[in-house]
Scaffold this active site. Structure first.
Site, short mmCIF file in Angstrom:
data_model
loop_
_atom_site.label_atom_id
_atom_site.label_comp_id
_atom_site.label_asym_id
_atom_site.label_seq_id
_atom_site.Cartn_x
_atom_site.Cartn_y
_atom_site.Cartn_z
N LYS A 145 43.58 -1.23 -32.53
CA LYS A 145 42.14 -1.00 -32.39
C LYS A 145 41.42 -1.88 -33.39
CE LYS A 145 39.59 2.09 -30.08
NZ LYS A 145 39.97 2.83 -28.86
N GLY A 162 27.73 14.28 -24.57
CA GLY A 162 27.60 12.83 -24.57
C GLY A 162 27.46 12.31 -23.14
N GLY A 191 26.79 9.16 -22.22
CA GLY A 191 26.81 7.70 -22.26
C GLY A 191 27.60 7.12 -21.09
N VAL A 221 30.87 6.84 -20.25
CA VAL A 221 31.87 7.67 -19.58
C VAL A 221 31.29 9.04 -19.21
CG1 VAL A 221 34.14 8.73 -19.74
CG2 VAL A 221 33.75 6.50 -20.78
N1 PHE Z 1 38.42 1.60 -25.33
C1 PHE Z 1 39.48 1.94 -24.45
C2 PHE Z 1 40.20 3.21 -24.89
O1 PHE Z 1 39.97 3.76 -25.94
C3 PHE Z 1 40.54 0.90 -24.41
C4 PHE Z 1 40.29 -0.28 -23.56
C5 PHE Z 1 40.67 -1.46 -24.05
C6 PHE Z 1 39.77 -0.21 -22.32
C7 PHE Z 1 40.53 -2.58 -23.30
C8 PHE Z 1 39.60 -1.33 -21.55
C9 PHE Z 1 39.99 -2.53 -22.05
O2 PHE Z 1 41.05 3.66 -24.17
#
Ligand code: PHE
Length: 356
Positions: A81, A184, A186, A188
């Site tokens: 990350k 939330g 947003g 999602v």
């Molecule tokens: N942010 C997404 C997650 O936490 C990870 C992700 C990375 C999604 C790359 C799409 C592309 O799962």
């Protein structure tokens, strides 16, 4: 020992790349948790933090979640990350040039790390990062040749998870007439609200952004729950779709729901909080299992050559299979669903280690 040292020592990941971006004052942390199952990947989170250490800790914890997410989903990637901790008054131009310098960093890592959007970044930001960071940037806009926003795929996976919870709780998968409180609204959460409304659920929502409150309460007529009463509001399913650590020693005693299932990463403040949920009889769908839809779909679309139809059906199949197995083994063994999920992910990591 300084606290940064102890944080790294307690973390079981591989390495962290740290950069202080002088022109903007931002701190960049790229935490590579595991490359055991494949190249490390995870979103880029961009926000302001109370202090640099909080940002660092967020990167470490979120990267582990990505390892578990890919392992549980049987995707051939490792967990990582990136966190970009920005000053709260960053202007548009400085933000764009920071993203470009960040892209250069990702490029220099030469494939060790692949990334896409997360809290605070969008597919349009991925387009900017990719000007310097290609080919390691996923989820660019469709205009730029990417697979676009992972949010609707993540929401679809959470929706399937909620249906499976309904089946366990009420004997049928239908969400019709069930009360779901989404924290939330947003990217999602907003998409999830759409799926739930279409299926006839009674949706309540909580949100801190005034524009989104206006959109969902005033235009769509949804019942709004003020942030201070979100944990104590009665509902069938509580769905955390904002930030992490919302399930903790303070909030769990307040909950008046039968189950928790949402898209936020790191919903439990500590692993023990899963046990508190269990002893209160609240069924918890582990976050990295139920929120894996975006990562599964985007990596499948961009790196495995899947069509959008296939991506959608893989998301549903993987999340259904994992949750079924988790609920079954949690009941059979008398353990929390969090422990059951970890066992599945860790077993896949260990099986792979033996093959190496
Ligand atoms: N942010 C997404 C997650 O936490 C990870 C992700 C990375 C999604 C790359 C799409 C592309 O799962």
């Amino acid at each position: 020992m300084s606290s940064a040292e102890s944080l790294i020592k307690e973390w079981d990941g591989e390495q962290v790349i740290i950069r202080h971006d002088r022109p903007s004052g931002a701190w960049i942390f790229v935490a590579i948790h595991s490359t055991r199952l494949g190249p490390a990947a995870g979103g880029t989170r961009m926000k302001s933090y109370p202090d640099v250490q909080a940002a660092f800790l967020d990167a470490l914890r979120l990267s582990e979640g990505m390892t578990l997410k890919f392992a549980a989903s049987e995707m051939p990637y490792g967990g990582a990350k990136a966190v970009i901790a920005v000053p709260s008054d960053l202007d548009r131009q400085s933000r764009a040039s920071l993203l470009q310098r960040y892209g250069t960093l990702v490029k220099q890592l030469g494939g060790l790390f692949r990334t896409g959007p997360d809290v605070g970044t969008t597919p349009a930001d991925m387009d900017v990062i990719a000007t310097t960071g290609a080919p390691y940037i996923l989820s660019r806009t469709s205009e730029a040749g990417g697979a676009g926003d992972p949010g609707p795929f993540t929401a679809r996976g959470v929706f399937i998870g909620i249906k499976l919870l309904c089946e366990r709780l009420f004997g049928q998968q239908s969400v019709h007439g069930r009360t779901v409180l989404v924290q939330g609204a947003g990217d999602v959460g907003g998409s999830l609200i759409g799926f739930l409304r279409d299926a006839g659920a009674d949706v309540l929502f909580s949100e801190v952004n005034g524009d989104l409150v206006c959109e969902f309460r005033d235009k769509l007529g949804l019942r709004y729950v003020a942030p201070e009463s979100v944990y104590s509001t009665e509902c069938d399913i509580f769905s955390p779709c904002a930030l992490g650590a919302v399930l903790n020693a303070d909030t769990i005693p307040l909950l008046k729901c039968l189950a928790v299932a949402g898209s936020a990463n790191n919903q439990l403040e500590r692993q023990e909080d899963a046990e508190s949920l269990r002893s209160r009889g609240i069924l918890y769908a582990p976050d990295y299992v139920i929120n894996a839809g975006g990562a599964i779909a985007i990596f499948g679309l961009e790196l495995e050559g899947w069509t959008r139809d296939r991506a959608g059906s893989e998301v549903v199949a993987i999340i259904r299979r994992n949750l079924d197995q988790i609920f079954r083994s949690a009941t059979a063994e008398g353990i929390s669903t969090e422990i059951a999920a970890r066992r599945i992910a860790e077993q896949r990591l260990h099986v792979h280690a033996k093959l190496l």
